[in-house]
Design a protein around this motif. Sequence first.
Motif, PDB file in Angstrom:
ATOM      1  N   THR C 226       0.832  -1.201   0.000  1.00  0.00           N
ATOM      2  CA  THR C 226       0.000   0.000   0.000  1.00  0.00           C
ATOM      3  C   THR C 226       0.869   1.254   0.000  1.00  0.00           C
ATOM      4  O   THR C 226       0.925   1.992   0.981  1.00  0.00           O
ATOM      5  N   THR C 260     -12.472  -3.362 -12.166  1.00  0.00           N
ATOM      6  CA  THR C 260     -13.263  -3.039 -10.985  1.00  0.00           C
ATOM      7  C   THR C 260     -12.347  -3.047  -9.767  1.00  0.00           C
ATOM      8  O   THR C 260     -11.431  -3.874  -9.667  1.00  0.00           O
ATOM      9  N   LEU C 261     -12.575  -2.081  -8.902  1.00  0.00           N
ATOM     10  CA  LEU C 261     -11.752  -2.003  -7.701  1.00  0.00           C
ATOM     11  C   LEU C 261     -12.577  -2.338  -6.471  1.00  0.00           C
ATOM     12  O   LEU C 261     -12.232  -1.993  -5.342  1.00  0.00           O
ATOM     13  N   GLY C 263     -15.545  -1.153  -5.572  1.00  0.00           N
ATOM     14  CA  GLY C 263     -16.252  -0.047  -4.933  1.00  0.00           C
ATOM     15  C   GLY C 263     -15.361   0.931  -4.215  1.00  0.00           C
ATOM     16  O   GLY C 263     -15.831   1.786  -3.469  1.00  0.00           O
ATOM     17  N   LYS C 264     -14.033   0.828  -4.432  1.00  0.00           N
ATOM     18  CA  LYS C 264     -13.137   1.748  -3.714  1.00  0.00           C
ATOM     19  C   LYS C 264     -13.032   3.110  -4.398  1.00  0.00           C
ATOM     20  O   LYS C 264     -12.448   4.030  -3.867  1.00  0.00           O
ATOM     21  N   ALA C 265     -13.569   3.231  -5.628  1.00  0.00           N
ATOM     22  CA  ALA C 265     -13.475   4.509  -6.333  1.00  0.00           C
ATOM     23  C   ALA C 265     -14.858   5.046  -6.649  1.00  0.00           C
ATOM     24  O   ALA C 265     -15.788   4.286  -6.879  1.00  0.00           O
ATOM     25  N   LYS C 266     -14.960   6.388  -6.632  1.00  0.00           N
ATOM     26  CA  LYS C 266     -16.254   7.019  -6.925  1.00  0.00           C
ATOM     27  C   LYS C 266     -16.311   7.397  -8.399  1.00  0.00           C
ATOM     28  O   LYS C 266     -15.311   7.827  -8.975  1.00  0.00           O
ATOM     29  N   PHE C 273      -3.942   3.506  -9.464  1.00  0.00           N
ATOM     30  CA  PHE C 273      -3.859   2.451  -8.450  1.00  0.00           C
ATOM     31  C   PHE C 273      -2.716   1.505  -8.785  1.00  0.00           C
ATOM     32  O   PHE C 273      -2.257   1.426  -9.924  1.00  0.00           O
ATOM     33  N   SER C 346      -9.369  -6.790  -4.473  1.00  0.00           N
ATOM     34  CA  SER C 346      -8.880  -6.470  -3.126  1.00  0.00           C
ATOM     35  C   SER C 346      -7.385  -6.166  -3.124  1.00  0.00           C
ATOM     36  O   SER C 346      -6.859  -5.567  -2.183  1.00  0.00           O
ATOM     37  N   HIS C 349      -4.528  -1.117  -4.954  1.00  0.00           N
ATOM     38  CA  HIS C 349      -4.410  -0.083  -3.920  1.00  0.00           C
ATOM     39  C   HIS C 349      -4.406   1.283  -4.595  1.00  0.00           C
ATOM     40  O   HIS C 349      -3.588   1.569  -5.475  1.00  0.00           O
ATOM     41  N   ILE C 350      -5.374   2.112  -4.179  1.00  0.00           N
ATOM     42  CA  ILE C 350      -5.503   3.424  -4.822  1.00  0.00           C
ATOM     43  C   ILE C 350      -4.484   4.404  -4.252  1.00  0.00           C
ATOM     44  O   ILE C 350      -4.283   4.486  -3.037  1.00  0.00           O
ATOM     45  N   LYS C 352      -2.919   8.061  -3.476  1.00  0.00           N
ATOM     46  CA  LYS C 352      -3.331   9.459  -3.242  1.00  0.00           C
ATOM     47  C   LYS C 352      -2.282  10.349  -3.896  1.00  0.00           C
ATOM     48  O   LYS C 352      -1.088  10.170  -3.675  1.00  0.00           O
TER      49      LYS C 352
END
Lengths: 266, 285, 353
Positions: C226, C260-261, C263-266, C273, C346, C349-350, C352
């Motif tokens: 991460t 697909t992540l 649901g971790k991204a809007k 990632f 899973s 890892h996104i 920042k």
Amino acid sequence: MKTGRLLRWLLALYTALVFLFVFAPIVASLVFSFNSDRFPTIPLGSFTTAWYAKAFSNPEAWDAALRSLLVSSVTAVLATAIGFSAAYTDYRYDFFGKTAFLVLALLPPTIPLIILALAMLGWLSMFNASGMTISIIIAHTVLCAPFAMAVIRLRLNQMDPNLEPAAWNLGASEWVTMKSVVIPFTLPSIIASLCLTAAVSFDEFAVAWFVSGLNKTVPVVILEIVTGNIDPQVNAIGTAVFFVSITLVVIAQVLVLRPARKPDAA
Amino acid sequence: MAESRPAKPDYYAIAWRMPLIVWQGLFFVGPLLFMLAMSFFLVKNYRMEAAFQFSNWSRMLSKGFFWDAYAYTLWLAVLATFITSIAAFPASYFLAFKASERLRRWAIFFLVIPFFTSYLVRVFAWQVILAQQGVVNAAISYLGLGPWQMLNTQFGTMVGYLVLCLPLAVILQTFSLANIDKRLVEAAHNLGCGRLRAVFTVVAPLAKTGLVVAAVFCFILSFGDFVSPYYLGGSKPPTLSIMIVDTSKSGQQWPRAAVVAIMMIATLLAVAFTAIGFAYRKRGK
Amino acid sequence: MAEPLVVFDNVVKRFGAFEAVKRMNFEIREGEFLAFMGPSGCGKTTTLRMLAGLEQPTEGDIRLAGKSLVNVKPHERGTPMVWQSLALFPFLNARENVEFGLKMRGLDKPTRARKALDWLERLGIGEFAERDVNSLSGGQRQRVALARALVTEPKILLLDEPLSALDAHLVIRMQGVLTKLQRELGITFVYVTHSQSEAFAMADRVVIMSRGEIAQIGPARDIYRTPASRFVAEFVGRNNIFAGTVNAAGNVDTAAGAFTLGGKAKPGENVSFVVAADVVSISTAKPAAQNVFAAQLISEEFVGSMVTLFFEAPGGAEVKVQVQERLLEGIPREPGQQLFLSFDPSHAHILKG
């Protein structure tokens, strides 16, 4: 490549002649000192030690020899101490005015000795300090300090910049580190510097002649004998002087040229 | 190294800086500045008095014999510089390019020795060798030649200057030549550049700085020397350094000797800066 | 609770106009193995030198065991260091080198000799005690340097790239020696290196530095899985980085495909990632899994039993896959071979920023 080889041999021969020219006076002086003729020429006269006997029974020569020994050893210590401090400062620190500091440290050898002699005579006379043995020491230290600095600076170049920090890191203060790390590391160059500066002082005549007054050193005595007449006694004294200087210079060179025990980064 | 935030003075650093500053300040800068002041002093009844008079300067610089001596000294020094540089070059070239690393080290080792041995005794030896009945004249008499007058001539002076300068010139030239990238010289040969031409068009320009520095040292040494012109050159005509000796030793005229000395320093500085400027000048006009 | 062993409190270090360390705040815990890692010039060595007192912080405070170090001279700190150049005293033999720190503490000669010999024995070079340090091999000199630092029984040991001068096989051996020592002695090791494998192999926590700042601090595993920023992800190097826009369905459209992540991204966001190289699966036939894409094998690289395969994904991006070589049986590995890669949502890892 026939011309190439011929050229090589001609150059080698020429180089040998240059060395012959450079060392001829040293050898001649040695030969003449054992030669019976007052005006040596070829064929040589008979073998004699008379000139040595004359020189060694000359009280002025003995007096001068002792003084030269004193002057050159004190000068060597002072010049080496000053040269060491200057070399260490140059090695370790960068500061405002460092260029001026280095100019001050290295300029004296570029000023003709006769000019320094005059300036020193005037300056010391103003303080009534000329004509004494210590006047010669003071002047010779000025001349010798740059040589000391150069020799010791070369050695410091080979010192790992982390060596001092490593000693601090193990609990040694700066002064203790100086005593137990920097001085042991530079010791060969310190001894070399003592020898070289002693040799320079032992042979210097211009400044000594001006400031020594009645306290003559060996080269000043030689200068006065030479000015008077051709006297082969000079060859005997000269040979003795050469022997002293050459010994000192060879010791110094062996110490300087000895391969540095530098940790080879594996 | 370790720079710190504004803190108490670093006594350790200062302690190592001071010996040189104090000693060379007191006994090198001090005397030279005093000599400058001395050149304005007066001598009355063989005693020097502090004053600010231009009489020494006007007296010395208006005399023909001073300028004659100046010109002669300059001529001798320039001649010695060229003769030494040229005489040293083939030997330096041999040591730098043709000799083995080992031989070169030994050669330098031996060339350093005379530098620290008595110049006075060496000159005296030459005085004997070059004398009217000396070794050289005796040798050439077997060939039915001579005797030649060598002592008390310019030739004698030049021999002395060579004794003084040659070892240092060979050392400095050898170092500067040895630092040249040898591949450049080979490249020149490869391009059909003759041997001798390569020396002048490739080697000499590459080693220019070192060669000029060696020459400058020869100039400084011979310009200031009084032993060779006196004992081998016969001191007639006198050089500036002999003039300093004569004026200060016999006449107690230190201020006038100081004028001569300052003129010499000015000349040396001018020559040194011109030469160094020339040595480091960028190539391509 | 007592303060940690070392605290860096708003430490700034400037050299003239250059800011080598920009306002650092971190702690070193008692008994941990902490490694500083980063490209050269990132400020890691400056940080270590400030701890040893060889540089003074321009601003801020450094505390060791609760006491401020700011006005403490290097020789009063008790923070021995193992140097990159080793900095052994060349005029002393191996035993005398080790004794140096004890001598400075005023110990008598027999005690010094006994302790020094004990340590040289412990590090397996007792027989070389009276040898000139210049005659020892690189590995032996390394051990003398270690013994010299440890013989004073410090609470903390500083190591500045100590293995960088050694041959590769010796590095692995010395890594073992160092970790074993650290476990046995229980003292704190602060280790500066530019080598990821050294840091990850030995340290409890790793500090990644970049341009005078801490980019991430944490266990090797966290940094690898991460990464806190794109810089860390790229610096660690065994990561695959994908970038794209999140579509209405919540999937990320990238050059290599839509992923697909979980649901971790809007929707509407631009995201990057990472997917670690060792969590990507390879198969010859298209598997029934999420996040599958086809890629072309370019080359492979062996390190021990691990193999790293380099693929070109659609859109030209490079994708690295790291697996045990024996798990690749039955999968054709000619360069140019088309294979299917997949990863579990899973494991993405996104990043920042």
